[in-house]
Design an enzyme around this catalytic site. Sequence first.
Site, PDB file in Angstrom:
ATOM      1  N   HIS A  75       1.853   7.057  -4.078  1.00 36.35           N
ATOM      2  CA  HIS A  75       2.404   6.096  -3.117  1.00 36.35           C
ATOM      3  C   HIS A  75       1.436   4.923  -2.947  1.00 36.35           C
ATOM      4  CE1 HIS A  75       4.380   5.011   0.819  1.00 36.35           C
ATOM      5  NE2 HIS A  75       3.167   4.543   1.033  1.00 36.35           N
ATOM      6  N   GLU A  76       0.166   5.230  -2.713  1.00 35.96           N
ATOM      7  CA  GLU A  76      -0.842   4.179  -2.517  1.00 35.96           C
ATOM      8  C   GLU A  76      -1.063   3.385  -3.799  1.00 35.96           C
ATOM      9  OE1 GLU A  76      -1.685   3.336   0.401  1.00 35.96           O
ATOM     10  OE2 GLU A  76      -0.945   5.132   1.429  1.00 35.96           O
ATOM     11  N   HIS A  79       1.427   0.647  -4.117  1.00 38.50           N
ATOM     12  CA  HIS A  79       1.101  -0.532  -3.297  1.00 38.50           C
ATOM     13  C   HIS A  79       0.157  -1.460  -4.055  1.00 38.50           C
ATOM     14  CE1 HIS A  79       3.230   0.440   0.331  1.00 38.50           C
ATOM     15  NE2 HIS A  79       2.546   1.547   0.562  1.00 38.50           N
ATOM     16  N   GLU A 141       7.325   0.387   2.141  1.00 35.72           N
ATOM     17  CA  GLU A 141       7.029   1.813   2.230  1.00 35.72           C
ATOM     18  C   GLU A 141       8.096   2.641   1.520  1.00 35.72           C
ATOM     19  OE1 GLU A 141       4.176   3.226   3.290  1.00 35.72           O
ATOM     20  OE2 GLU A 141       3.526   1.148   3.520  1.00 35.72           O
TER      21      GLU A 141
END
Length: 173
Positions: A75-76, A79, A141
Amino acid sequence: KPPDDTDEVHRVLLNIMDELHVVTRSRRTMRCVVIPTLSLNALAAADLRGSAVIGITEGLLSRLSRPQLESVLAHEAHHILSGDCLESTIAASIFGAYAAAFEHMEMKAPDGRSSSGLLFPARILLQLGNLLNMFISREREYRADAASVRMTRNPVALAETLARDLLGTGQNA
């Protein structure tokens, strides 16, 4: 601080980071740091020079399973790869500077009168900007969650991590 390769949990973290570089075809080098706190959180940061880092707390490392850690790190990583964290940093800096300037100007005019009437249009624009940023952040997100599932091919691990957050046993991961 950098992960300690003599610590078994940190070695798992380093192994997951290596796997992320394979999955992302090493499009961007991402360092990892461990934040010495028991809270449950992770973050991604990047700068204009292309440096990128994923920070993860000791609390998150110690409480999540390996598949859950993979989902959080993926997930990070999304980003970083999508440029979200750089854009968010720049936007927060710009809005933060304006907010601080308006707050300072709003306190008192030199003659002792309140200058809030003069700043009302600026305050409205600032609040609209904050509202817009909130909606954009939520959309980012969701995209990072979807990318995490694509990278790890494990939607259950992400769902477990998110459920842990919703149940109040952790903070935003």
